[in-house]
Design a protein around this motif. Sequence first.
Motif, PDB file in Angstrom:
ATOM      1  N   GLU A   3      29.300  46.661 106.351  1.00  0.00           N
ATOM      2  CA  GLU A   3      30.585  46.765 107.045  1.00  0.00           C
ATOM      3  C   GLU A   3      31.719  47.186 106.117  1.00  0.00           C
ATOM      4  O   GLU A   3      32.787  47.562 106.600  1.00  0.00           O
ATOM      5  CB  GLU A   3      30.937  45.422 107.700  1.00  0.00           C
ATOM      6  CG  GLU A   3      29.932  44.957 108.735  1.00  0.00           C
ATOM      7  CD  GLU A   3      29.872  45.873 109.947  1.00  0.00           C
ATOM      8  OE1 GLU A   3      30.935  46.312 110.408  1.00  0.00           O
ATOM      9  OE2 GLU A   3      28.755  46.147 110.421  1.00  0.00           O
ATOM     10  N   ARG A  29      34.414  35.474 110.503  1.00  0.00           N
ATOM     11  CA  ARG A  29      33.209  36.304 110.653  1.00  0.00           C
ATOM     12  C   ARG A  29      32.053  35.736 109.817  1.00  0.00           C
ATOM     13  O   ARG A  29      30.912  35.701 110.274  1.00  0.00           O
ATOM     14  CB  ARG A  29      33.498  37.756 110.254  1.00  0.00           C
ATOM     15  CG  ARG A  29      32.305  38.674 110.390  1.00  0.00           C
ATOM     16  CD  ARG A  29      31.851  38.817 111.832  1.00  0.00           C
ATOM     17  NE  ARG A  29      30.715  39.714 111.891  1.00  0.00           N
ATOM     18  CZ  ARG A  29      29.613  39.481 112.578  1.00  0.00           C
ATOM     19  NH1 ARG A  29      29.505  38.394 113.314  1.00  0.00           N
ATOM     20  NH2 ARG A  29      28.633  40.343 112.570  1.00  0.00           N
ATOM     21  N   TYR A  67      25.674  42.145 105.086  1.00  0.00           N
ATOM     22  CA  TYR A  67      26.762  42.352 106.042  1.00  0.00           C
ATOM     23  C   TYR A  67      27.990  42.931 105.335  1.00  0.00           C
ATOM     24  O   TYR A  67      28.578  43.903 105.795  1.00  0.00           O
ATOM     25  CB  TYR A  67      27.134  41.031 106.737  1.00  0.00           C
ATOM     26  CG  TYR A  67      28.513  41.072 107.345  1.00  0.00           C
ATOM     27  CD1 TYR A  67      28.752  41.749 108.532  1.00  0.00           C
ATOM     28  CD2 TYR A  67      29.591  40.466 106.708  1.00  0.00           C
ATOM     29  CE1 TYR A  67      30.027  41.816 109.080  1.00  0.00           C
ATOM     30  CE2 TYR A  67      30.864  40.528 107.242  1.00  0.00           C
ATOM     31  CZ  TYR A  67      31.077  41.203 108.425  1.00  0.00           C
ATOM     32  OH  TYR A  67      32.343  41.283 108.947  1.00  0.00           O
ATOM     33  N   ASP A 117      30.631  32.830 111.647  1.00  0.00           N
ATOM     34  CA  ASP A 117      29.782  33.292 112.757  1.00  0.00           C
ATOM     35  C   ASP A 117      28.419  33.763 112.238  1.00  0.00           C
ATOM     36  O   ASP A 117      27.385  33.451 112.835  1.00  0.00           O
ATOM     37  CB  ASP A 117      30.466  34.428 113.520  1.00  0.00           C
ATOM     38  CG  ASP A 117      31.687  33.961 114.298  1.00  0.00           C
ATOM     39  OD1 ASP A 117      31.837  32.738 114.519  1.00  0.00           O
ATOM     40  OD2 ASP A 117      32.505  34.827 114.673  1.00  0.00           O
ATOM     41  N   THR A 150      33.537  45.259 104.471  1.00  0.00           N
ATOM     42  CA  THR A 150      34.590  44.293 104.765  1.00  0.00           C
ATOM     43  C   THR A 150      35.492  44.018 103.571  1.00  0.00           C
ATOM     44  O   THR A 150      36.713  43.968 103.712  1.00  0.00           O
ATOM     45  CB  THR A 150      33.968  42.961 105.241  1.00  0.00           C
ATOM     46  OG1 THR A 150      33.101  43.246 106.336  1.00  0.00           O
ATOM     47  CG2 THR A 150      35.018  41.974 105.676  1.00  0.00           C
TER      48      THR A 150
END
Length: 182
Positions: free
Chosen positions: A87, A28, A83, A31, A89
């Motif tokens: 998120e 991720r 991000y 990306d 994450t």
Amino acid sequence: MKLKNKKGTGSSLFFVTKIDFTTLVEERICDLLDEKFKEEGFQDCFLIDLKLYPTNKLEVFVDADSGLTLEKCHSISRYLESYLDAEGTLGEKYVLEVSSPGTDRPLKLNRQYLKNIGRSVEVTLTDGRSETGTLEAVSEEAITLLQQEKIKEGKKNIKIEKTNQIPFESIKQTLVKVSFKK
């Protein structure tokens, strides 16, 4: 992503291994960086390496053909941080380090070799030998070093220059040698 349960059946109890999670996060991030590197001012940037440690430390090494400025590095860090925060994450506690690879890390990509033409390098070969010289040229298959060799001619030692082409398949690692001579 393939999720498996512990028995390998179609049960609703799935688990994701730590390796799968790490791989997913790293993919991720790759990306996201691909997207960032399409933006104005970042097209010459590229990813060198990234690693997610079990302690929730994420190291990201990036570079740029024109050199990585502190401003670009900061912007990439903030982009990834937004991000990760949005998120969730890596949870609430994580460490994100975005930097250029530095001279202590080996060259990995052809683009790195190209931007270091003219600099002194030390190449460790797969057979254990080491070659030192000035990086003169880079192709898809090999690098060319300009090396100085001492030859004894009578009672005098004479330095001659020679070129040495080294295929990438024979290179274990290449380090840029930092010199403070003028």
